[in-house]
Design a protein around this motif. Structure first.
Motif, PDB file in Angstrom:
ATOM      1  N   PRO A  14      36.024  53.214   7.327  1.00  0.00           N
ATOM      2  CA  PRO A  14      35.160  52.024   7.388  1.00  0.00           C
ATOM      3  C   PRO A  14      33.687  52.379   7.574  1.00  0.00           C
ATOM      4  CG  PRO A  14      37.086  51.743   8.772  1.00  0.00           C
ATOM      5  CD  PRO A  14      37.096  53.158   8.328  1.00  0.00           C
ATOM      6  N   GLU A  15      33.416  53.498   8.283  1.00  0.00           N
ATOM      7  CA  GLU A  15      32.022  53.886   8.524  1.00  0.00           C
ATOM      8  C   GLU A  15      31.255  54.096   7.225  1.00  0.00           C
ATOM      9  OE1 GLU A  15      34.595  55.049  11.899  1.00  0.00           O
ATOM     10  OE2 GLU A  15      34.655  55.516   9.770  1.00  0.00           O
ATOM     11  N   TRP A  16      31.975  54.530   6.235  1.00  0.00           N
ATOM     12  CA  TRP A  16      31.342  54.810   4.934  1.00  0.00           C
ATOM     13  C   TRP A  16      30.669  53.547   4.395  1.00  0.00           C
ATOM     14  CZ3 TRP A  16      32.147  52.770   0.059  1.00  0.00           C
ATOM     15  CH2 TRP A  16      31.581  53.470  -1.013  1.00  0.00           C
ATOM     16  N   ILE A  17      31.279  52.404   4.657  1.00  0.00           N
ATOM     17  CA  ILE A  17      30.707  51.147   4.152  1.00  0.00           C
ATOM     18  C   ILE A  17      29.394  50.837   4.869  1.00  0.00           C
ATOM     19  CG2 ILE A  17      31.047  48.638   4.025  1.00  0.00           C
ATOM     20  CD1 ILE A  17      34.013  49.145   3.622  1.00  0.00           C
ATOM     21  N   THR A  18      29.444  50.902   6.200  1.00  0.00           N
ATOM     22  CA  THR A  18      28.229  50.561   6.957  1.00  0.00           C
ATOM     23  C   THR A  18      27.099  51.523   6.617  1.00  0.00           C
ATOM     24  OG1 THR A  18      29.101  51.854   8.793  1.00  0.00           O
ATOM     25  CG2 THR A  18      29.441  49.500   8.894  1.00  0.00           C
ATOM     26  N   ARG A  19      27.454  52.797   6.486  1.00  0.00           N
ATOM     27  CA  ARG A  19      26.415  53.796   6.194  1.00  0.00           C
ATOM     28  C   ARG A  19      25.825  53.565   4.802  1.00  0.00           C
ATOM     29  NH1 ARG A  19      29.261  58.003   7.422  1.00  0.00           N
ATOM     30  NH2 ARG A  19      29.832  58.591   5.288  1.00  0.00           N
ATOM     31  N   THR A  20      26.714  53.349   3.841  1.00  0.00           N
ATOM     32  CA  THR A  20      26.248  53.180   2.449  1.00  0.00           C
ATOM     33  C   THR A  20      25.335  51.967   2.330  1.00  0.00           C
ATOM     34  OG1 THR A  20      28.320  54.134   1.694  1.00  0.00           O
ATOM     35  CG2 THR A  20      27.037  52.921   0.065  1.00  0.00           C
ATOM     36  N   LEU A  21      25.746  50.865   2.978  1.00  0.00           N
ATOM     37  CA  LEU A  21      24.939  49.645   2.866  1.00  0.00           C
ATOM     38  C   LEU A  21      23.649  49.749   3.687  1.00  0.00           C
ATOM     39  CD1 LEU A  21      27.767  46.923   3.052  1.00  0.00           C
ATOM     40  CD2 LEU A  21      26.505  47.704   1.024  1.00  0.00           C
ATOM     41  N   ALA A  22      23.745  50.378   4.852  1.00  0.00           N
ATOM     42  CA  ALA A  22      22.560  50.489   5.719  1.00  0.00           C
ATOM     43  C   ALA A  22      21.472  51.321   5.059  1.00  0.00           C
ATOM     44  CB  ALA A  22      22.970  51.094   7.053  1.00  0.00           C
ATOM     45  N   GLU A  23      21.872  52.296   4.277  1.00  0.00           N
ATOM     46  CA  GLU A  23      20.876  53.128   3.585  1.00  0.00           C
ATOM     47  C   GLU A  23      20.013  52.299   2.644  1.00  0.00           C
ATOM     48  OE1 GLU A  23      23.238  56.135   1.736  1.00  0.00           O
ATOM     49  OE2 GLU A  23      23.487  57.284   3.593  1.00  0.00           O
ATOM     50  N   ARG A  24      20.534  51.126   2.201  1.00  0.00           N
ATOM     51  CA  ARG A  24      19.768  50.218   1.328  1.00  0.00           C
ATOM     52  C   ARG A  24      19.322  48.978   2.088  1.00  0.00           C
ATOM     53  NH1 ARG A  24      20.493  51.377  -4.151  1.00  0.00           N
ATOM     54  NH2 ARG A  24      20.905  53.594  -4.259  1.00  0.00           N
ATOM     55  N   GLN A  25      19.254  49.101   3.401  1.00  0.00           N
ATOM     56  CA  GLN A  25      18.798  48.017   4.271  1.00  0.00           C
ATOM     57  C   GLN A  25      19.655  46.751   4.130  1.00  0.00           C
ATOM     58  OE1 GLN A  25      16.133  49.896   2.617  1.00  0.00           O
ATOM     59  NE2 GLN A  25      16.387  51.054   4.523  1.00  0.00           N
ATOM     60  N   MET A  26      20.923  46.953   3.941  1.00  0.00           N
ATOM     61  CA  MET A  26      21.853  45.814   3.968  1.00  0.00           C
ATOM     62  C   MET A  26      22.763  46.033   5.168  1.00  0.00           C
ATOM     63  SD  MET A  26      22.831  44.993   0.005  1.00  0.00           S
ATOM     64  CE  MET A  26      22.789  46.607  -0.720  1.00  0.00           C
ATOM     65  N   TYR A  27      22.775  45.014   6.047  1.00  0.00           N
ATOM     66  CA  TYR A  27      23.469  45.222   7.314  1.00  0.00           C
ATOM     67  C   TYR A  27      24.704  44.324   7.410  1.00  0.00           C
ATOM     68  CZ  TYR A  27      19.224  47.724   8.102  1.00  0.00           C
ATOM     69  OH  TYR A  27      18.209  48.599   7.946  1.00  0.00           O
ATOM     70  N   VAL A  28      25.766  44.959   7.798  1.00  0.00           N
ATOM     71  CA  VAL A  28      27.075  44.297   7.849  1.00  0.00           C
ATOM     72  C   VAL A  28      27.175  43.425   9.104  1.00  0.00           C
ATOM     73  CG1 VAL A  28      29.542  44.749   8.145  1.00  0.00           C
ATOM     74  CG2 VAL A  28      28.193  46.150   6.565  1.00  0.00           C
ATOM     75  N   SER A  29      27.605  42.169   8.935  1.00  0.00           N
ATOM     76  CA  SER A  29      27.806  41.315  10.103  1.00  0.00           C
ATOM     77  C   SER A  29      29.259  41.298  10.568  1.00  0.00           C
ATOM     78  CB  SER A  29      27.368  39.879   9.794  1.00  0.00           C
ATOM     79  OG  SER A  29      28.158  39.359   8.741  1.00  0.00           O
ATOM     80  N   GLU A  30      30.183  41.651   9.665  1.00  0.00           N
ATOM     81  CA  GLU A  30      31.601  41.725  10.058  1.00  0.00           C
ATOM     82  C   GLU A  30      32.280  42.801   9.216  1.00  0.00           C
ATOM     83  OE1 GLU A  30      33.927  38.107   9.606  1.00  0.00           O
ATOM     84  OE2 GLU A  30      35.784  39.276   9.651  1.00  0.00           O
ATOM     85  N   LEU A  31      33.059  43.623   9.884  1.00  0.00           N
ATOM     86  CA  LEU A  31      33.825  44.645   9.174  1.00  0.00           C
ATOM     87  C   LEU A  31      35.190  44.714   9.857  1.00  0.00           C
ATOM     88  CD1 LEU A  31      33.836  46.902   7.015  1.00  0.00           C
ATOM     89  CD2 LEU A  31      33.039  48.460   8.786  1.00  0.00           C
ATOM     90  N   THR A  32      36.206  44.070   9.210  1.00  0.00           N
ATOM     91  CA  THR A  32      37.527  44.020   9.866  1.00  0.00           C
ATOM     92  C   THR A  32      38.619  44.395   8.860  1.00  0.00           C
ATOM     93  OG1 THR A  32      37.625  41.682   9.319  1.00  0.00           O
ATOM     94  CG2 THR A  32      37.028  42.243  11.568  1.00  0.00           C
ATOM     95  N   PRO A  33      39.659  45.037   9.371  1.00  0.00           N
ATOM     96  CA  PRO A  33      40.817  45.281   8.490  1.00  0.00           C
ATOM     97  C   PRO A  33      41.375  43.940   8.026  1.00  0.00           C
ATOM     98  CG  PRO A  33      41.047  46.470  10.559  1.00  0.00           C
ATOM     99  CD  PRO A  33      39.891  45.540  10.736  1.00  0.00           C
ATOM    100  N   LEU A  34      41.699  43.879   6.753  1.00  0.00           N
ATOM    101  CA  LEU A  34      42.194  42.612   6.212  1.00  0.00           C
ATOM    102  C   LEU A  34      43.607  42.358   6.724  1.00  0.00           C
ATOM    103  CD1 LEU A  34      41.055  40.542   4.168  1.00  0.00           C
ATOM    104  CD2 LEU A  34      42.497  41.661   2.465  1.00  0.00           C
ATOM    105  N   PRO A  35      43.831  41.219   7.398  1.00  0.00           N
ATOM    106  CA  PRO A  35      45.199  40.952   7.849  1.00  0.00           C
ATOM    107  C   PRO A  35      46.075  40.649   6.638  1.00  0.00           C
ATOM    108  CG  PRO A  35      43.811  39.062   8.287  1.00  0.00           C
ATOM    109  CD  PRO A  35      42.917  40.129   7.732  1.00  0.00           C
TER     110      PRO A  35
END
Lengths: 315, 334
Positions: free
Chosen positions: A270-291
């Motif tokens: 999951p960290e890969w998502i936050t890192r990839t998006l943060a590098e382009r100044q896009m910040y995640v407000s929710e990151l949860t495993p899909l039930p």
């Protein structure tokens, strides 16, 4: 082979002049442990009913090995059938016999004491209609009669193919409670059903079959866990969703876009998502495993049988 | 044994079986009652009444004869041609002397002479019932799915098939023997009190017994064949269809073929010849193609006996059972 029911490398091909050659089972294997309620799932035509019919001696397999209660089938079927109750597909009875007559004839043929007939009729809630002809029964009542017939022998293994078929919600609930109580009494139950919510509530373990092959087996929890690990729900500001989807897709993830979130699969962490998006100044407000539930796993695993891979979840 | 008990119960719980047996009872009762009601014992009173009727008839005929002769001679005296209505010379035969009292006796059932025909009626009705019940006993089980249920309890398929067949044959034999005894007793009573028994020698009883045995054997062979065919076809209608098909092939197709090929004794290839030989004890086939074109020659005949029929019908029934067993053993029950 140690389970109550073991199937190894079962193969069956139907040959018909009109319909040609159709491979129903292609090396299917399955194992059910004692005392379990085991869900046996698969789309229509996947080989479920063929498997059950082969187990019960109604259809001959081309090859493969099967044991039930430690006895090798089909040779030992006459010895073991008295301990196996089975309902395969739609229950079919002689329409002009009453429910009680139907069960009584089976009880006589199987050497079951006559008093069991009233016991099982009571158990499935048909006692007050036992004297009516079967042709006057609703589909749900026939289903209950079929279940009653499987319980006559007081089996150690119960094989039920779509037992809730035709039942109303109250009947489904009663059937669920009946199976719980039977399982609680130590009976091993193999349950084939399309009502996946029921299976998820009721079953300890499942096997999913598609195109004649096992695609997954294990406990319900393990199967769900194994198939939910890489599905994540990602929320961002709504205007950033298209850009984020494009970015993640370009980076190698599989992305499905929804109006207020993305579902991302095919990533390592999951960290890969936050890192990839943060590098382009896009910040995640929710990151949860899909039930997910069994239904989504089932659809995921059986949606494209050609690409389904065989998986056994360690137990 | 448990399976046999269950199957015996199943056979007589079935409405079809009950209806067929009821219909058989009604038909046979109707035949017996008709025979009883229509038969009047030949007593001195009935003979005297018949004699009176015969004398009356003779007087009327003699009177009519006299009138006819007189009319004829009057016409001849007028010079008319009388040969249009009477013989030449008005030589009209007087039949009044031939009138017999026996013509006016009421019908009297004679057991020795007529029971054989009634035995044939009895077996005809029961064989039809056995055919339908036999086919339905397994055919309806297959088509309703009840057979599948049974196999989930008794997976030894051949045991299931042959237990059913055995129960069916035992039931049909018992019913036939019991009802046959009633049938014989009933007609004996009709003969004893409503007609005449005739000369009932041990030979006469042996003859009835052999007729009965032949009838029972035929009934059982038909039952076996209908059961086996319905099992192969998994439907009662399969047996009915097979009978129609076999009838068409044998009675139409084979007949046309042997006649067009002028096959000597071609009828020996037709099934009904063997049925007739069975019923009549023998059947004589004449070779109509034995003489050269237009020439006269001694008639050549071939006699089929009921032994020949037993062989043909027995082999036929045996083959259908074998086919049913193979089919039962191998088929996938879907």
């Amino acid at each position: 082979m140690t389970g109550v029911l073991e199937i190894t490398d079962l193969r069956k091909t139907y040959r018909s002049r009109r319909r040609g050659r159709r491979q129903a089972l292609d090396g299917f294997s399955m194992s059910v442990e004692p005392g379990q309620v085991h869900g046996f799932l698969g789309p229509n035509g996947s080989g479920k009913t063929t498997t059950l019919r082969i187990l019960l001696g109604l259809v001959a397999a081309d090859s493969g090995e099967m044991t039930v209660l430690g006895e090798r089938l089909p040779d030992a079927l006459p010895q073991v059938i008295g301990r196996v109750g089975a309902l395969v597909e739609s229950p079919q009875f002689f329409p002009n016999f009453t429910g009680r007559q139907t069960l009584s004839l089976l009880a006589t043929a199987g050497g079951v004491p006559a008093r069991r007939v009233d016991d099982v009729l009571e158990l499935v809630g048909l006692a007050d209609r036992a004297g009516d002809r079967v042709k006057g029964y609703s589909l749900g009542m026939r289903q209950r009669l079929a279940v009653a017939s499987t319980l006559l022998k007081q089996p150690q293994v119960l094989i039920l193919d779509e037992p809730a078929n035709g039942l109303d919600p109250s009947g489904i609930r009663q059937m669920r409670e009946l199976m719980r109580s039977l399982a609680g009494a130590g009976m091993t139950i193999v349950l084939s059903s399309h009502i996946l919510g029921e299976v998820q509530q009721l079953c300890d373990s499942v096997t999913i079959i598609a195109a004649g092959r096992r695609v997954v087996s294990g406990t319900v929890a393990q199967v769900l866990a194994a198939n939910t690990a890489d599905a994540l729900r990602v929320r961002l500001a709504r205007e950033e969703l298209p850009g984020a989807a494009a970015l993640l897709t370009a980076a190698g993830a599989v992305v499905n876009s929804y109006h207020d979130h993305l579902v991302v699969t095919g990533i390592t962490t999951p960290e890969w998502i936050t890192r990839t998006l943060a590098e382009r100044q896009m910040y995640v407000s929710e990151l949860t495993p899909l039930p997910v539930d069994l239904e989504s796993v089932f659809l995921q695993l059986t949606g494209d049988p050609a690409t389904a891979s065989t998986t056994e979840v360690s137990q | 044994m448990r399976l046999a008990q269950a199957e015996l119960r199943r056979l007589f719980l079935r409405r079809f079986t009950r209806w067929m047996l009821l219909i058989a009872v009604l038909v046979l009762s109707g035949v017996a009652v008709t025979a009883a009601v229509s038969s009047t014992p030949n007593t001195p009173q009935t003979q005297a009444a018949a004699q009176v009727q015969a004398e009356q008839q003779a007087r009327e005929m003699a009177e009519q004869h006299r009138r006819d002769v007189a009319e004829c001679e009057a016409a001849r005296a007028r010079g008319e041609d009388v040969t249009q209505s009477w013989p030449p010379d008005c030589d009209i035969y007087d039949y009044s002397g031939e009138v017999q009292a026996s013509w006016f006796l009421p019908y009297e059932f004679v057991f020795r002479q007529e029971f054989g025909s009634y035995l044939a009626v009895f077996f005809g009705v029961l064989t039809l019932v056995a055919f339908l019940v036999g086919a339905s006993f397994v055919g309806a089980e297959w088509s309703s799915g009840a057979m599948t249920n049974l196999l989930l309890w008794q997976p030894r398929r051949l045991r299931v098939l042959f237990t059913k067949l055995g129960v069916l044959l035992a039931a049909m034999t018992t019913l036939t023997l019991a009802s046959g005894a009633l049938w014989t007793a009933g007609f004996w009573l009709v003969g004893r009190f409503g007609g005449r028994l005739g000369e009932l020698t041990p030979g006469a009883w042996r003859s009835f017994g052999l007729d009965g045995l032949r009838g029972l054997t035929f009934l059982l062979l038909v039952t076996v064949a209908s059961f086996a065919i319905a099992s192969i076809g998994r439907h009662t209608a399969a047996a009915l269809g097979a009978v129609v098909g076999l009838g068409m092939i044998s009675e139409v197709g084979v007949r046309i073929l042997v006649e067009s090929l002028e096959t000597p004794f071609g009828e020996r290839y037709v099934l009904s010849s063997y049925l007739l030989a069975w019923v009549q004890k023998s059947y004589t086939i004449v070779d109509y193609f034995g003489c050269p074109d237009g020439a006269a020659c001694p008639e050549r005949t071939l006699v089929l006996t009921w032994h020949d029929s037993l062989l043909v019908l027995g082999v036929g029934a045996g083959l259908t059972v074998l086919a049913a067993a193979l089919s039962m053993r191998r088929r996938d029950v879907a």
